[in-house]
Design a protein around this motif. Structure first.
Motif, PDB file in Angstrom:
ATOM      1  N   ARG A   1      17.281  -9.029  45.581  1.00 45.15           N
ATOM      2  CA  ARG A   1      16.694  -8.207  46.872  1.00 45.15           C
ATOM      3  C   ARG A   1      17.499  -7.897  47.557  1.00 45.15           C
ATOM      4  NH1 ARG A   1      12.055 -11.967  49.643  1.00 45.15           N
ATOM      5  NH2 ARG A   1      10.067 -11.492  47.800  1.00 45.15           N
ATOM      6  N   ALA A   2      19.100  -8.233  48.047  1.00 49.04           N
ATOM      7  CA  ALA A   2      20.608  -8.112  48.685  1.00 49.04           C
ATOM      8  C   ALA A   2      20.675  -7.153  47.851  1.00 49.04           C
ATOM      9  CB  ALA A   2      20.535  -9.291  48.686  1.00 49.04           C
ATOM     10  N   ALA A   3      21.063  -7.183  46.745  1.00 50.85           N
ATOM     11  CA  ALA A   3      21.190  -5.859  46.261  1.00 50.85           C
ATOM     12  C   ALA A   3      21.034  -4.612  45.850  1.00 50.85           C
ATOM     13  CB  ALA A   3      22.126  -6.116  44.403  1.00 50.85           C
ATOM     14  N   ILE A   4      19.236  -4.771  45.670  1.00 49.53           N
ATOM     15  CA  ILE A   4      18.940  -3.059  45.972  1.00 49.53           C
ATOM     16  C   ILE A   4      18.621  -3.094  47.348  1.00 49.53           C
ATOM     17  CG2 ILE A   4      16.379  -2.683  46.051  1.00 49.53           C
ATOM     18  CD1 ILE A   4      15.507  -4.374  42.755  1.00 49.53           C
ATOM     19  N   GLU A   5      18.907  -3.849  48.692  1.00 50.13           N
ATOM     20  CA  GLU A   5      18.691  -2.670  49.815  1.00 50.13           C
ATOM     21  C   GLU A   5      19.936  -2.404  49.886  1.00 50.13           C
ATOM     22  OE1 GLU A   5      17.277  -6.025  52.557  1.00 50.13           O
ATOM     23  OE2 GLU A   5      15.573  -6.207  52.133  1.00 50.13           O
ATOM     24  N   GLN A   6      20.961  -3.601  49.767  1.00 50.63           N
ATOM     25  CA  GLN A   6      22.645  -2.544  49.575  1.00 50.63           C
ATOM     26  C   GLN A   6      22.178  -1.610  49.095  1.00 50.63           C
ATOM     27  OE1 GLN A   6      25.726  -5.456  49.292  1.00 50.63           O
ATOM     28  NE2 GLN A   6      27.303  -3.786  48.528  1.00 50.63           N
ATOM     29  N   ASP A   7      22.295  -0.905  47.722  1.00 53.72           N
ATOM     30  CA  ASP A   7      22.311   0.055  47.575  1.00 53.72           C
ATOM     31  C   ASP A   7      21.563   1.395  47.613  1.00 53.72           C
ATOM     32  OD1 ASP A   7      23.027   1.254  45.325  1.00 53.72           O
ATOM     33  OD2 ASP A   7      21.164   1.462  44.809  1.00 53.72           O
ATOM     34  N   THR A   8      20.551   1.037  48.321  1.00 58.17           N
ATOM     35  CA  THR A   8      19.553   1.890  49.053  1.00 58.17           C
ATOM     36  C   THR A   8      20.037   2.149  50.069  1.00 58.17           C
ATOM     37  OG1 THR A   8      16.966   0.823  48.289  1.00 58.17           O
ATOM     38  CG2 THR A   8      16.601   1.556  49.894  1.00 58.17           C
ATOM     39  N   SER A   9      20.653   0.808  50.697  1.00 50.91           N
ATOM     40  CA  SER A   9      21.302   1.465  52.505  1.00 50.91           C
ATOM     41  C   SER A   9      22.040   2.842  52.351  1.00 50.91           C
ATOM     42  CB  SER A   9      21.916   0.457  53.526  1.00 50.91           C
ATOM     43  OG  SER A   9      20.145  -0.401  53.428  1.00 50.91           O
ATOM     44  N   ALA A  10      23.746   2.059  50.591  1.00 51.15           N
ATOM     45  CA  ALA A  10      24.422   3.171  50.293  1.00 51.15           C
ATOM     46  C   ALA A  10      24.154   4.420  49.951  1.00 51.15           C
ATOM     47  CB  ALA A  10      24.741   2.379  49.234  1.00 51.15           C
ATOM     48  N   ARG A  11      22.708   4.761  49.162  1.00 51.94           N
ATOM     49  CA  ARG A  11      22.467   6.090  48.645  1.00 51.94           C
ATOM     50  C   ARG A  11      22.182   6.938  49.656  1.00 51.94           C
ATOM     51  NH1 ARG A  11      20.943   6.477  42.754  1.00 51.94           N
ATOM     52  NH2 ARG A  11      21.213   4.000  42.154  1.00 51.94           N
ATOM     53  N   GLN A  12      21.294   6.452  50.891  1.00 56.85           N
ATOM     54  CA  GLN A  12      20.210   6.832  52.307  1.00 56.85           C
ATOM     55  C   GLN A  12      21.947   7.120  52.756  1.00 56.85           C
ATOM     56  OE1 GLN A  12      17.470   7.477  52.469  1.00 56.85           O
ATOM     57  NE2 GLN A  12      18.866   8.971  53.865  1.00 56.85           N
ATOM     58  N   ALA A  13      23.200   6.657  52.902  1.00 59.53           N
ATOM     59  CA  ALA A  13      24.496   6.696  53.771  1.00 59.53           C
ATOM     60  C   ALA A  13      25.181   7.912  53.162  1.00 59.53           C
ATOM     61  CB  ALA A  13      25.061   5.458  53.440  1.00 59.53           C
ATOM     62  N   ARG A  14      25.319   8.553  51.566  1.00 58.10           N
ATOM     63  CA  ARG A  14      25.352   9.238  51.176  1.00 58.10           C
ATOM     64  C   ARG A  14      24.802  10.454  51.055  1.00 58.10           C
ATOM     65  NH1 ARG A  14      26.459   5.315  47.259  1.00 58.10           N
ATOM     66  NH2 ARG A  14      24.696   5.763  45.488  1.00 58.10           N
ATOM     67  N   ALA A  15      23.591  10.043  50.924  1.00 65.26           N
ATOM     68  CA  ALA A  15      22.326  11.892  51.439  1.00 65.26           C
ATOM     69  C   ALA A  15      23.003  11.841  52.393  1.00 65.26           C
ATOM     70  CB  ALA A  15      21.188  10.902  50.990  1.00 65.26           C
ATOM     71  N   ASN A  16      22.834  11.164  53.899  1.00 72.51           N
ATOM     72  CA  ASN A  16      23.002  11.754  54.642  1.00 72.51           C
ATOM     73  C   ASN A  16      24.316  12.941  55.410  1.00 72.51           C
ATOM     74  OD1 ASN A  16      20.877  10.780  55.572  1.00 72.51           O
ATOM     75  ND2 ASN A  16      21.915   8.019  56.760  1.00 72.51           N
ATOM     76  N   ILE A  17      25.087  11.901  54.497  1.00 73.81           N
ATOM     77  CA  ILE A  17      26.646  12.474  54.503  1.00 73.81           C
ATOM     78  C   ILE A  17      26.316  13.621  53.801  1.00 73.81           C
ATOM     79  CG2 ILE A  17      29.379  12.198  53.522  1.00 73.81           C
ATOM     80  CD1 ILE A  17      29.471  11.457  55.884  1.00 73.81           C
ATOM     81  N   GLU A  18      26.132  13.786  52.746  1.00 69.84           N
ATOM     82  CA  GLU A  18      25.900  15.054  51.726  1.00 69.84           C
ATOM     83  C   GLU A  18      25.069  16.263  52.779  1.00 69.84           C
ATOM     84  OE1 GLU A  18      26.129  17.885  49.510  1.00 69.84           O
ATOM     85  OE2 GLU A  18      27.350  16.204  49.502  1.00 69.84           O
ATOM     86  N   GLU A  19      24.118  15.801  53.479  1.00 71.10           N
ATOM     87  CA  GLU A  19      23.028  16.691  55.027  1.00 71.10           C
ATOM     88  C   GLU A  19      24.164  17.327  55.661  1.00 71.10           C
ATOM     89  OE1 GLU A  19      19.418  16.758  57.553  1.00 71.10           O
ATOM     90  OE2 GLU A  19      20.251  15.105  56.783  1.00 71.10           O
ATOM     91  N   LEU A  20      25.105  16.455  56.410  1.00 70.91           N
ATOM     92  CA  LEU A  20      26.207  16.739  57.449  1.00 70.91           C
ATOM     93  C   LEU A  20      27.029  17.893  56.565  1.00 70.91           C
ATOM     94  CD1 LEU A  20      27.269  13.538  59.195  1.00 70.91           C
ATOM     95  CD2 LEU A  20      25.632  15.110  60.082  1.00 70.91           C
ATOM     96  N   ARG A  21      27.260  17.480  55.119  1.00 70.07           N
ATOM     97  CA  ARG A  21      28.676  18.824  54.396  1.00 70.07           C
ATOM     98  C   ARG A  21      28.144  19.846  54.625  1.00 70.07           C
ATOM     99  NH1 ARG A  21      31.352  16.114  49.470  1.00 70.07           N
ATOM    100  NH2 ARG A  21      32.389  18.459  49.742  1.00 70.07           N
ATOM    101  N   GLN A  22      26.802  19.714  53.870  1.00 71.10           N
ATOM    102  CA  GLN A  22      25.665  21.676  53.771  1.00 71.10           C
ATOM    103  C   GLN A  22      25.621  21.855  55.662  1.00 71.10           C
ATOM    104  OE1 GLN A  22      21.932  19.979  52.531  1.00 71.10           O
ATOM    105  NE2 GLN A  22      22.963  19.095  50.285  1.00 71.10           N
ATOM    106  N   ARG A  23      25.863  21.073  56.752  1.00 67.70           N
ATOM    107  CA  ARG A  23      25.631  21.999  58.098  1.00 67.70           C
ATOM    108  C   ARG A  23      26.704  22.339  58.093  1.00 67.70           C
ATOM    109  NH1 ARG A  23      22.256  16.883  61.531  1.00 67.70           N
ATOM    110  NH2 ARG A  23      20.455  16.621  60.136  1.00 67.70           N
ATOM    111  N   LEU A  24      27.758  21.580  57.377  1.00 65.99           N
ATOM    112  CA  LEU A  24      29.250  21.984  58.222  1.00 65.99           C
ATOM    113  C   LEU A  24      29.733  23.089  57.141  1.00 65.99           C
ATOM    114  CD1 LEU A  24      32.334  21.293  59.513  1.00 65.99           C
ATOM    115  CD2 LEU A  24      32.811  19.896  57.326  1.00 65.99           C
ATOM    116  N   ALA A  25      29.425  23.241  56.395  1.00 68.52           N
ATOM    117  CA  ALA A  25      29.390  24.328  55.049  1.00 68.52           C
ATOM    118  C   ALA A  25      28.756  25.570  55.646  1.00 68.52           C
ATOM    119  CB  ALA A  25      28.899  24.169  54.011  1.00 68.52           C
ATOM    120  N   SER A  26      27.771  25.510  56.866  1.00 70.46           N
ATOM    121  CA  SER A  26      27.267  26.494  57.024  1.00 70.46           C
ATOM    122  C   SER A  26      28.032  27.683  58.103  1.00 70.46           C
ATOM    123  CB  SER A  26      25.612  26.284  57.736  1.00 70.46           C
ATOM    124  OG  SER A  26      26.009  25.522  59.019  1.00 70.46           O
TER     125      SER A  26
END
Length: 238
Positions: A130-155
């Motif tokens: 449970r801890a491993a998957i929660e940690q991985d899910t949070s990390a994936r979400q963080a990476r997705a958030n950063i990618e969204e910010l990068r797309q905004r920056l590219a605009s």
């Protein structure tokens, strides 16, 4: 903060959408661990060798890998290394009947989330997964958030990027205007457009976004950074 009910709901949702992969050369261990995890609601796939796991059609997926260390042929630590080299982010929980402290340290330093000793207690295994998957899910979400910010920056236009960098470095509107050779009203105009494109409601929120992207200053502790950005490090005072 999540309530107990919220956490239970999250665990149930994860169990129905993610898979726990078991890799162990002992069929008895595979059967026992599979029974424990399935009883907790997880989808489970079992493999009697690291080679068998690598041969599956899609081995880079969301979930968790529960991995034995000592196996004939490709051992657990080497499988971990190969997955990392391939860019796989599958979290790993090691289990071993012959593990020692240096081995556990190597596994954790290489990115494993836990190292359990056989015979593995059911609750310890469930908690580790449970801890491993929660940690991985949070990390994936963080990476997705950063990618969204990068797309905004590219605009942003090149000039807007200049203004954003200057704002993030603490420059005032009139200072930026002087640096760029424009009037202060032009800087304010650019700032308004930047906030709209970056979806920042306030200047403070814009500065936080810039910091997360490593623009103009040091990234807040614990925040992921866009790979293409290199935040400036604070120089130690003399």
């Amino acid at each position: 903060m999540y309530s107990i009910a919220d956490k239970a709901t999250r665990v149930t949702e994860m169990a129905t959408t993610q898979t726990v992969f078991l890799v162990d050369d002992d069929p008895g261990v595979l059967k026992a661990l599979s029974r424990v995890l399935r009883a907790d609601g997880w989808s489970v796939e079992s493999f009697e060798s690291a080679e068998a796991f690598l041969a599956r059609p899609e081995h880079v997926v969301e979930g968790c890998l529960v991995l034995d260390v000592a196996m004939p042929g490709l051992d657990g630590l080497e499988l971990q290394r190969r997955l990392a080299a391939a860019g796989a982010s599958l979290p790993i929980v090691f289990v071993s009947g012959h593990g020692d402290i240096p081995m556990a340290v190597r596994a954790i330093q290489a990115g494993a989330t836990n190292f359990l000793t056989k015979p593995v207690q059911a609750q310890a295994l469930i908690a580790a997964v449970r801890a491993a998957i929660e940690q991985d899910t949070s990390a994936r979400q963080a990476r997705a958030n950063i990618e969204e910010l990068r797309q905004r920056l590219a605009s942003l236009t090149p000039r807007e990027r200049e203004v954003l960098t200057a704002l993030a470095a603490g420059r005032l509107n009139k200072q930026i205007a002087g640096d760029l050779g424009v009037v202060e009203q032009t800087v304010k105009f650019h700032r308004t457009r930047i906030m709209r494109r970056m979806k920042a409601r306030t200047v403070a929120e814009l500065m936080l976004i810039a910091a997360r992207l490593g623009i103009g200053g040091v990234v807040p502790p614990g925040e992921p950074v866009a790979p293409s950005e290199k935040p400036r490090q604070k120089r130690p005072r003399a």
